[in-house]
Write an enzyme that holds these catalytic residues in place. Structure first.
Site, mmCIF file in Angstrom:
data_model
loop_
_atom_site.group_PDB
_atom_site.id
_atom_site.type_symbol
_atom_site.label_atom_id
_atom_site.label_comp_id
_atom_site.label_asym_id
_atom_site.label_seq_id
_atom_site.Cartn_x
_atom_site.Cartn_y
_atom_site.Cartn_z
ATOM 1 N N MET A 246 -12.286 27.056 -8.695
ATOM 2 C CA MET A 246 -13.709 26.686 -8.636
ATOM 3 C C MET A 246 -14.209 26.681 -7.195
ATOM 4 S SD MET A 246 -15.175 23.440 -10.680
ATOM 5 C CE MET A 246 -15.548 23.998 -12.315
ATOM 6 N N HIS B 43 -22.228 15.185 -6.229
ATOM 7 C CA HIS B 43 -21.885 13.762 -6.151
ATOM 8 C C HIS B 43 -23.081 12.970 -5.621
ATOM 9 C CE1 HIS B 43 -17.881 14.931 -7.008
ATOM 10 N NE2 HIS B 43 -17.312 14.809 -5.826
ATOM 11 N N CYS C 165 -14.889 15.631 -0.395
ATOM 12 C CA CYS C 165 -16.317 15.879 -0.653
ATOM 13 C C CYS C 165 -17.148 14.598 -0.503
ATOM 14 C CB CYS C 165 -16.505 16.471 -2.034
ATOM 15 S SG CYS C 165 -15.389 15.844 -3.259
HETATM 16 C C1 2RA Z 1 -13.062 14.673 -6.854
HETATM 17 N N1 2RA Z 1 -13.123 14.482 -4.441
HETATM 18 O O1 2RA Z 1 -14.306 14.661 -6.907
HETATM 19 C C2 2RA Z 1 -12.378 15.020 -5.572
HETATM 20 C C3 2RA Z 1 -12.223 16.485 -5.483
HETATM 21 N N2 2RA Z 1 -11.563 16.890 -4.330
HETATM 22 O O2 2RA Z 1 -12.322 14.485 -7.819
#
Ligand code: 2RA
Length: 328
Positions: A11, A233, A126
């Site tokens: 991805m 996010h 992230c």
């Molecule tokens: C998550 N931060 O969102 C992790 C992905 N690397 O699961």
């Protein structure tokens, strides 16, 4: 530049290819790399077809730069092999982030730490990237004492299996599960695995990586929650400063920060949302308001596409910095 993308069929790897092309990164030769089961697959990049190759062949091809997004185990084993062959590795896994000999880089904040000797560079998590993008300029101005962050994370952070689980649940199909519980019409306070202290690895990444990137003296506590969205996010962030601030000054600082877009006007229902952040490279900040329960403290809402600025775009921006500053 001879550029390898390790995890090219995954991805994040797919988004890395997209971002490299969008930003016209100077790729003279692309080397798509994946696990043995994907070797021989064809991928298209800048209108040209490339065959996926394995890791051994990729090291032998001696790329100038290798963007890794293939999991921590692969990074731990292969990043040093590429580095020994002269390749500069930018790794999106958590493998090297807390290694004291490796730089953990968000270009807008600390790319100036990089030198030509950095042959393995860590891309932060992230949820850390989008938070520190807003935190760093405010820390410079007011001094951050403490951060309380709650995240609302996209299922794309877990990967394809999680996206399939949600689609299956929509269709009423109970097949392979990425999570221990249904994600449809649910919220899981459980991202990654639990550590001894009762926090998840995802929560402790926010603590440890923020302290490594911005300032080791900042107190951070986090709750990371998985929710059934795909665009990006979201984070509710409460920041206690050492000094007082003016709200319009905070907005001004954030507005002037490269990579940040302020979306903040309750009168017009203007605030960041993952559905509108998806596919974009910026970090969006809104709901900026004083915490009326304590002095020198601010609340804000931060949203970003976790596959872009949260992973692929940040990695490509590190590569851009290296090229622009003749460090590769
Ligand atoms: C998550 N931060 O969102 C992790 C992905 N690397 O699961």
């Amino acid at each position: 530049m001879k550029v390898a993308v390790v995890g090219a069929t995954g991805m994040v790897g797919q988004v890395m290819l997209k971002v490299l092309a969008e930003r016209r990164f100077p790729v003279s030769e692309l080397i798509p790399v994946a696990s043995e089961r994907s070797v021989g697959k064809e991928i298209e990049f800048n209108g040209k077809a490339y065959k996926v190759i394995g890791l051994e062949d990729a090291v032998a091809a001696r790329p100038d730069i290798a963007l890794f997004s293939a999991g921590g185990d692969t990074s731990l084993e292969w990043a040093p092999r590429f580095a020994e062959a002269g390749t500069t590795v930018i790794d999106n896994s958590s493998a090297w982030r807390m290694d004291p000999t490796k730089k953990l880089v968000v270009p807008e904040i600390n790319a100036d730490q990089l030198t030509a000797n950095d042959k393995i560079i860590a891309n932060p998590n992230c949820s850390t990237i989008q938070m520190v993008m807003a935190l760093a300029p405010l820390h410079k101005k007011y001094g951050v004492n403490r951060v309380i962050v709650s995240t609302y994370q996209s299922i794309t952070g877990t990967g394809v299996k999680a996206v399939r689980q949600l689609e299956n649940e929509y269709a009423g199909v109970k097949e392979e599960m990425a999570y221990p519980y249904p994600i449809h019409r649910n919220a899981l306070p459980h991202c990654d695995v639990f550590e001894e202290n009762g926090y998840t690895k995802e929560e402790m990444k926010l603590v440890r990586e923020t302290q490594k990137i911005v300032d080791k003296n900042i107190a951070v506590t986090a709750t990371a929650v998985r929710i059934p969205v795909v665009g990006g996010h979201s984070e509710s962030v409460n920041i206690e400063f050492a000094n007082d601030f003016k709200l319009n000054e905070v907005r001004g600082i954030l507005n002037e920060t490269p990579g940040i877009t302020v979306q903040d006007n309750p009168d017009t229902n203007t605030y960041p949302m993952p559905a509108f952040a998806e596919g974009k490279n910026e970090v969006f900040v809104g709901r900026i308001r004083r915490d009326e329960s304590r002095p020198n403290t601010l609340n804000m809402w931060i949203v970003a596409d976790n596959l872009r600025k949260g992973a692929a775009t940040n990695a490509v921006q590190i590569a851009e910095y290296l090229v622009e500053n003749n460090l590769v």
